[in-house]
Design a protein around this motif. Structure first.
Motif, PDB file in Angstrom:
ATOM      1  N   UNK A  20      48.015  45.509  34.153  1.00 30.62           N
ATOM      2  CA  UNK A  20      48.120  45.206  35.573  1.00 30.62           C
ATOM      3  C   UNK A  20      49.432  45.766  36.116  1.00 30.62           C
ATOM      4  N   UNK A  21      49.386  46.208  37.360  1.00 25.32           N
ATOM      5  CA  UNK A  21      50.583  46.702  38.032  1.00 25.32           C
ATOM      6  C   UNK A  21      50.836  45.893  39.298  1.00 25.32           C
ATOM      7  N   UNK A  22      52.099  45.752  39.622  1.00 25.26           N
ATOM      8  CA  UNK A  22      52.490  45.018  40.827  1.00 25.26           C
ATOM      9  C   UNK A  22      53.632  45.776  41.485  1.00 25.26           C
ATOM     10  N   UNK A  23      53.388  46.237  42.704  1.00 26.89           N
ATOM     11  CA  UNK A  23      54.391  47.011  43.430  1.00 26.89           C
ATOM     12  C   UNK A  23      54.893  46.227  44.625  1.00 26.89           C
ATOM     13  N   UNK A  24      56.207  46.229  44.791  1.00 21.82           N
ATOM     14  CA  UNK A  24      56.818  45.556  45.931  1.00 21.82           C
ATOM     15  C   UNK A  24      57.373  46.589  46.906  1.00 21.82           C
ATOM     16  N   UNK A  25      57.356  46.244  48.178  1.00 16.47           N
ATOM     17  CA  UNK A  25      57.908  47.133  49.198  1.00 16.47           C
ATOM     18  C   UNK A  25      58.473  46.295  50.328  1.00 16.47           C
ATOM     19  N   UNK A  26      59.402  46.883  51.042  1.00 16.93           N
ATOM     20  CA  UNK A  26      60.032  46.187  52.153  1.00 16.93           C
ATOM     21  C   UNK A  26      61.415  46.747  52.367  1.00 16.93           C
ATOM     22  N   UNK A  27      62.163  46.100  53.210  1.00 16.72           N
ATOM     23  CA  UNK A  27      63.513  46.561  53.521  1.00 16.72           C
ATOM     24  C   UNK A  27      64.551  45.540  53.102  1.00 16.72           C
ATOM     25  N   UNK A  28      65.687  46.042  52.701  1.00 11.78           N
ATOM     26  CA  UNK A  28      66.885  45.229  52.464  1.00 11.78           C
ATOM     27  C   UNK A  28      66.619  43.979  51.642  1.00 11.78           C
ATOM     28  N   UNK A  29      66.161  44.157  50.434  1.00 11.77           N
ATOM     29  CA  UNK A  29      65.950  43.018  49.561  1.00 11.77           C
ATOM     30  C   UNK A  29      66.352  43.360  48.136  1.00 11.77           C
ATOM     31  N   UNK A  30      66.552  42.311  47.375  1.00  7.57           N
ATOM     32  CA  UNK A  30      66.842  42.456  45.963  1.00  7.57           C
ATOM     33  C   UNK A  30      65.978  41.447  45.208  1.00  7.57           C
ATOM     34  N   UNK A  31      65.288  41.921  44.211  1.00  6.72           N
ATOM     35  CA  UNK A  31      64.419  41.044  43.428  1.00  6.72           C
ATOM     36  C   UNK A  31      65.265  40.140  42.544  1.00  6.72           C
ATOM     37  N   UNK A  32      64.937  38.851  42.561  1.00  3.31           N
ATOM     38  CA  UNK A  32      65.558  37.912  41.622  1.00  3.31           C
ATOM     39  C   UNK A  32      64.695  37.765  40.365  1.00  3.31           C
ATOM     40  N   UNK A  33      63.428  37.438  40.600  1.00  2.00           N
ATOM     41  CA  UNK A  33      62.479  37.229  39.497  1.00  2.00           C
ATOM     42  C   UNK A  33      61.107  37.744  39.927  1.00  2.00           C
ATOM     43  N   UNK A  34      60.441  38.455  39.038  1.00  2.00           N
ATOM     44  CA  UNK A  34      59.055  38.835  39.247  1.00  2.00           C
ATOM     45  C   UNK A  34      58.203  38.047  38.260  1.00  2.00           C
ATOM     46  N   UNK A  35      57.064  37.587  38.739  1.00  2.00           N
ATOM     47  CA  UNK A  35      56.220  36.779  37.864  1.00  2.00           C
ATOM     48  C   UNK A  35      54.750  37.107  37.996  1.00  2.00           C
ATOM     49  N   UNK A  36      54.047  36.930  36.907  1.00  3.31           N
ATOM     50  CA  UNK A  36      52.585  37.004  36.903  1.00  3.31           C
ATOM     51  C   UNK A  36      52.050  35.594  36.691  1.00  3.31           C
ATOM     52  N   UNK A  37      51.090  35.232  37.508  1.00  5.27           N
ATOM     53  CA  UNK A  37      50.406  33.954  37.420  1.00  5.27           C
ATOM     54  C   UNK A  37      48.913  34.225  37.371  1.00  5.27           C
ATOM     55  N   UNK A  38      48.148  33.226  36.948  1.00  8.38           N
ATOM     56  CA  UNK A  38      46.695  33.392  36.962  1.00  8.38           C
ATOM     57  C   UNK A  38      46.015  32.084  37.318  1.00  8.38           C
ATOM     58  N   UNK A  39      44.834  32.218  37.872  1.00  5.71           N
ATOM     59  CA  UNK A  39      44.041  31.050  38.230  1.00  5.71           C
ATOM     60  C   UNK A  39      42.641  31.214  37.659  1.00  5.71           C
ATOM     61  N   UNK A  40      42.363  30.547  36.543  1.00  6.81           N
ATOM     62  CA  UNK A  40      41.014  30.600  35.965  1.00  6.81           C
ATOM     63  C   UNK A  40      40.018  29.885  36.880  1.00  6.81           C
ATOM     64  N   UNK A  41      38.745  30.140  36.702  1.00  9.99           N
ATOM     65  CA  UNK A  41      37.734  29.478  37.537  1.00  9.99           C
ATOM     66  C   UNK A  41      37.844  27.954  37.461  1.00  9.99           C
ATOM     67  N   UNK A  42      37.896  27.319  38.604  1.00  6.69           N
ATOM     68  CA  UNK A  42      37.902  25.843  38.708  1.00  6.69           C
ATOM     69  C   UNK A  42      39.143  25.214  38.081  1.00  6.69           C
ATOM     70  N   UNK A  43      40.210  25.995  37.968  1.00 10.26           N
ATOM     71  CA  UNK A  43      41.447  25.447  37.429  1.00 10.26           C
ATOM     72  C   UNK A  43      42.609  25.794  38.350  1.00 10.26           C
ATOM     73  N   UNK A  44      43.756  25.182  38.086  1.00  3.80           N
ATOM     74  CA  UNK A  44      44.933  25.441  38.902  1.00  3.80           C
ATOM     75  C   UNK A  44      45.627  26.724  38.466  1.00  3.80           C
ATOM     76  N   UNK A  45      46.402  27.268  39.375  1.00  6.71           N
ATOM     77  CA  UNK A  45      47.192  28.459  39.071  1.00  6.71           C
ATOM     78  C   UNK A  45      48.245  28.105  38.029  1.00  6.71           C
TER      79      UNK A  45
END
Length: 121
Positions: A20-45
């Motif tokens: 999986x890939x995740x691209x961020x875009x925008x102006x004047x920011x600095x990433x602190x933490x990047x995270x991957x989460x998932x939500x299975x069917x009928x369950x919480x993230x």
């Protein structure tokens, strides 16, 4: 505001791999933490993995040894390499960006729209 876009989901057989890939875009920011989460069917993230700006990683116990989170700062992209996939990994996978906005001098959080990963048995 930072935009977050995921890609790379799909259908794979048990034991297979996906990246999986995740691209961020925008102006004047600095990433602190990047995270991957998932939500299975009928369950919480739930948390899958995180990567800090300092390069520290953290994984859910259920994916340790099988998933790897990494980043390419030049491309503003974070990856989630998923190996030895299991049917229980089936979920919508979301990318999250926790970032500092330089203009507002405050921390914010943005989510992507999610990408479906389906693992067949």
């Amino acid at each position: 505001q930072v935009q977050v876009v995921e890609s790379g989901g799909g259908l794979v057989q048990a034991g297979g791999s996906l990246r999986l890939s995740c691209t961020t875009s925008g102006n004047t920011f600095r990433i602190n933490v990047m995270g991957w989460y998932r939500q299975p069917p009928r369950k919480q993230r739930e948390l899958v993995a995180t990567l800090t700006s300092g390069g520290n990683t953290n994984y859910a116990d259920s994916v340790k040894g099988r998933f790897t989170i990494s980043g390419d700062n030049a491309k503003n992209t974070v990856y989630l390499q998923m190996n030895s996939l299991k049917p229980e990994d089936t979920a919508v996978y979301y990318c999250n960006a926790d970032y500092r906005d330089y203009i507002q001098q405050a921390d914010f959080n943005s989510w992507g729209q999610g990408t479906q990963v389906t693992v067949s048995s």
